[in-house]
Design a protein around this motif. Sequence first.
Motif, mmCIF file in Angstrom:
data_model
loop_
_atom_site.group_PDB
_atom_site.id
_atom_site.type_symbol
_atom_site.label_atom_id
_atom_site.label_comp_id
_atom_site.label_asym_id
_atom_site.label_seq_id
_atom_site.Cartn_x
_atom_site.Cartn_y
_atom_site.Cartn_z
ATOM 1 N N THR A 131 -26.423 -2.104 -30.707
ATOM 2 C CA THR A 131 -25.953 -1.978 -31.625
ATOM 3 C C THR A 131 -25.901 -1.219 -32.316
ATOM 4 O O THR A 131 -27.410 -0.538 -32.622
ATOM 5 C CB THR A 131 -25.783 -3.324 -32.132
ATOM 6 O OG1 THR A 131 -26.775 -3.534 -32.465
ATOM 7 C CG2 THR A 131 -25.319 -4.005 -31.004
ATOM 8 N N ARG A 132 -25.106 -0.998 -33.251
ATOM 9 C CA ARG A 132 -25.558 0.547 -34.728
ATOM 10 C C ARG A 132 -25.009 -0.105 -36.123
ATOM 11 O O ARG A 132 -24.689 -1.334 -36.299
ATOM 12 C CB ARG A 132 -24.703 1.901 -35.121
ATOM 13 C CG ARG A 132 -24.513 2.211 -35.505
ATOM 14 C CD ARG A 132 -23.264 3.277 -36.043
ATOM 15 N NE ARG A 132 -23.664 3.824 -37.257
ATOM 16 C CZ ARG A 132 -23.760 5.456 -37.092
ATOM 17 N NH1 ARG A 132 -23.013 6.007 -35.512
ATOM 18 N NH2 ARG A 132 -23.928 6.648 -37.972
ATOM 19 N N ARG A 133 -26.463 -0.517 -37.101
ATOM 20 C CA ARG A 133 -26.517 -1.244 -38.170
ATOM 21 C C ARG A 133 -27.410 -0.100 -39.269
ATOM 22 O O ARG A 133 -28.052 0.454 -38.431
ATOM 23 C CB ARG A 133 -27.351 -2.055 -38.134
ATOM 24 C CG ARG A 133 -26.872 -3.202 -39.035
ATOM 25 C CD ARG A 133 -27.671 -4.621 -39.094
ATOM 26 N NE ARG A 133 -29.039 -4.592 -39.053
ATOM 27 C CZ ARG A 133 -29.957 -5.036 -38.722
ATOM 28 N NH1 ARG A 133 -29.552 -6.008 -38.495
ATOM 29 N NH2 ARG A 133 -31.312 -5.619 -38.237
ATOM 30 N N ASP A 134 -26.511 0.358 -40.055
ATOM 31 C CA ASP A 134 -27.075 0.826 -40.865
ATOM 32 C C ASP A 134 -27.333 2.505 -40.541
ATOM 33 O O ASP A 134 -28.561 2.762 -41.209
ATOM 34 C CB ASP A 134 -28.621 0.151 -41.812
ATOM 35 C CG ASP A 134 -27.616 -1.179 -42.408
ATOM 36 O OD1 ASP A 134 -26.546 -1.002 -43.217
ATOM 37 O OD2 ASP A 134 -28.777 -1.608 -42.462
ATOM 38 N N GLY A 135 -26.737 2.686 -40.133
ATOM 39 C CA GLY A 135 -27.325 4.153 -39.243
ATOM 40 C C GLY A 135 -28.309 4.522 -38.184
ATOM 41 O O GLY A 135 -28.201 4.928 -38.056
ATOM 42 N N TYR A 136 -29.138 2.785 -37.909
ATOM 43 C CA TYR A 136 -29.617 3.471 -36.609
ATOM 44 C C TYR A 136 -29.372 2.443 -35.608
ATOM 45 O O TYR A 136 -27.794 1.527 -35.764
ATOM 46 C CB TYR A 136 -31.032 2.322 -37.160
ATOM 47 C CG TYR A 136 -31.940 3.032 -38.276
ATOM 48 C CD1 TYR A 136 -32.605 3.700 -37.748
ATOM 49 C CD2 TYR A 136 -31.975 3.254 -39.285
ATOM 50 C CE1 TYR A 136 -33.639 4.425 -37.965
ATOM 51 C CE2 TYR A 136 -32.339 3.834 -40.109
ATOM 52 C CZ TYR A 136 -33.587 4.629 -39.975
ATOM 53 O OH TYR A 136 -34.786 5.683 -40.584
ATOM 54 N N TYR A 137 -29.544 2.800 -34.143
ATOM 55 C CA TYR A 137 -29.255 2.160 -33.360
ATOM 56 C C TYR A 137 -30.276 1.618 -32.741
ATOM 57 O O TYR A 137 -31.532 0.974 -32.528
ATOM 58 C CB TYR A 137 -28.897 3.230 -31.992
ATOM 59 C CG TYR A 137 -28.192 4.313 -32.029
ATOM 60 C CD1 TYR A 137 -26.892 3.371 -31.703
ATOM 61 C CD2 TYR A 137 -27.903 5.219 -33.061
ATOM 62 C CE1 TYR A 137 -25.205 4.452 -32.342
ATOM 63 C CE2 TYR A 137 -26.838 5.580 -33.435
ATOM 64 C CZ TYR A 137 -25.788 5.483 -33.172
ATOM 65 O OH TYR A 137 -24.627 6.424 -33.827
ATOM 66 N N LEU A 138 -29.952 -0.305 -32.905
ATOM 67 C CA LEU A 138 -30.705 -1.164 -32.759
ATOM 68 C C LEU A 138 -30.872 -2.253 -31.704
ATOM 69 O O LEU A 138 -28.876 -2.095 -30.437
ATOM 70 C CB LEU A 138 -30.375 -2.760 -33.478
ATOM 71 C CG LEU A 138 -30.674 -1.988 -35.227
ATOM 72 C CD1 LEU A 138 -30.915 -3.380 -35.750
ATOM 73 C CD2 LEU A 138 -31.946 -1.292 -35.155
ATOM 74 N N TRP A 139 -31.855 -2.500 -30.801
ATOM 75 C CA TRP A 139 -31.339 -2.663 -29.397
ATOM 76 C C TRP A 139 -32.041 -3.998 -29.083
ATOM 77 O O TRP A 139 -33.589 -4.633 -30.167
ATOM 78 C CB TRP A 139 -32.951 -1.688 -28.598
ATOM 79 C CG TRP A 139 -33.296 -2.453 -27.251
ATOM 80 C CD1 TRP A 139 -34.693 -2.791 -26.619
ATOM 81 C CD2 TRP A 139 -32.450 -1.763 -25.802
ATOM 82 N NE1 TRP A 139 -33.928 -2.913 -25.254
ATOM 83 C CE2 TRP A 139 -32.653 -2.689 -24.701
ATOM 84 C CE3 TRP A 139 -30.811 -1.386 -25.438
ATOM 85 C CZ2 TRP A 139 -32.369 -3.034 -23.237
ATOM 86 C CZ3 TRP A 139 -30.388 -1.094 -23.975
ATOM 87 C CH2 TRP A 139 -31.663 -2.017 -23.277
ATOM 88 N N LYS A 140 -32.382 -5.318 -28.185
ATOM 89 C CA LYS A 140 -32.277 -6.200 -28.258
ATOM 90 C C LYS A 140 -32.367 -6.141 -26.612
ATOM 91 O O LYS A 140 -31.535 -6.172 -25.664
ATOM 92 C CB LYS A 140 -31.341 -7.424 -28.913
ATOM 93 C CG LYS A 140 -31.486 -7.639 -30.310
ATOM 94 C CD LYS A 140 -30.970 -8.396 -31.007
ATOM 95 C CE LYS A 140 -30.804 -8.252 -32.459
ATOM 96 N NZ LYS A 140 -30.105 -10.536 -33.273
ATOM 97 N N ASN A 141 -33.284 -6.955 -26.143
ATOM 98 C CA ASN A 141 -33.010 -7.714 -24.273
ATOM 99 C C ASN A 141 -33.914 -8.886 -24.480
ATOM 100 O O ASN A 141 -34.971 -8.977 -24.960
ATOM 101 C CB ASN A 141 -34.062 -6.539 -23.486
ATOM 102 C CG ASN A 141 -34.512 -6.409 -22.274
ATOM 103 O OD1 ASN A 141 -33.186 -6.603 -21.666
ATOM 104 N ND2 ASN A 141 -35.423 -6.749 -21.715
ATOM 105 N N ILE A 142 -33.458 -10.029 -23.292
ATOM 106 C CA ILE A 142 -33.402 -11.321 -23.398
ATOM 107 C C ILE A 142 -33.540 -11.280 -21.630
ATOM 108 O O ILE A 142 -32.999 -10.803 -21.048
ATOM 109 C CB ILE A 142 -33.190 -12.117 -23.880
ATOM 110 C CG1 ILE A 142 -32.433 -12.097 -25.397
ATOM 111 C CG2 ILE A 142 -33.056 -13.972 -22.929
ATOM 112 C CD1 ILE A 142 -31.693 -12.716 -25.977
#
Length: 268
Positions: A131-142
């Motif tokens: 996802t993108r938030r505040d100009g950064y691309y954030l990663w989540k993995n489960i």
Amino acid sequence: MVSDPLPDNLSYACSLFPSIAHVCRRIGINRQQFNKYLAGSVRPSRHNMRRICDFFGVTEAELLAETPRFAELISLRRRAGTEQDHSPLGPTLMRLNQFSTPLDRYCGAYFRYFFSYSNPGRIIRSFALLTRRDGYYLWKNIERERTAPGRASDVFKYEGVAFYLGERINVVENECLLSSSITQMMLYPSYAAGIDYLLGIQTGGPLKRGRKPAASRVLLDYLGQNIDSRRALRQCGLFNPEDLDPRIVDLVRNEMPPGATVFEVEQL
């Protein structure tokens, strides 16, 4: 007639960054199009307005506030973030993000496949989100691992950040609960019109079977941006190779050709 504050607010917000070109590159909006927003001749579409607001860390209502009020809001938030900005890691992350190519087309959900480090011979299918938030691309993995029938699944959650550097997608993630594991993925981008598979290599190590560093092939199977996350999670777990698509198994098989001295992954 009340004047539109958007051009002046955008101009002020851009003045806090090295250049307008820098802002356009980070947001992923064409410079010529952005100049029209600054001139007030064109209003951003709803999609672009959301991207602009996300980058500057404001709501649409705040971006459309009177310029003195907007400038005050931005100043207060920058002061509040001073301590974080002065972190030794701050300049490094900002520099990497500055030179990163936008990853918007890759945002969405994925199944992630690789041979398990803790369970030899078995393949993990996990659920990941970019996802993108505040100009950064954030990663989540489960990850969900059920090693025996009737036994509750062990769940591992990872969070990280992604950059598009050197024509490769780079993801660095950390196991959230114990912060005892860091994994790095380097993936080939997709040059097709749509995204199917992203193939690459990852480094890490087992959480439950020793501490040996390891490297393996990794495959991301793109699911889309609007999917049922709960349903996707139910499909995750540990699998025997014969229970999965043979093409996926072949793509994540860890084999080195005769004479090879380093572990490499060819592009699809």
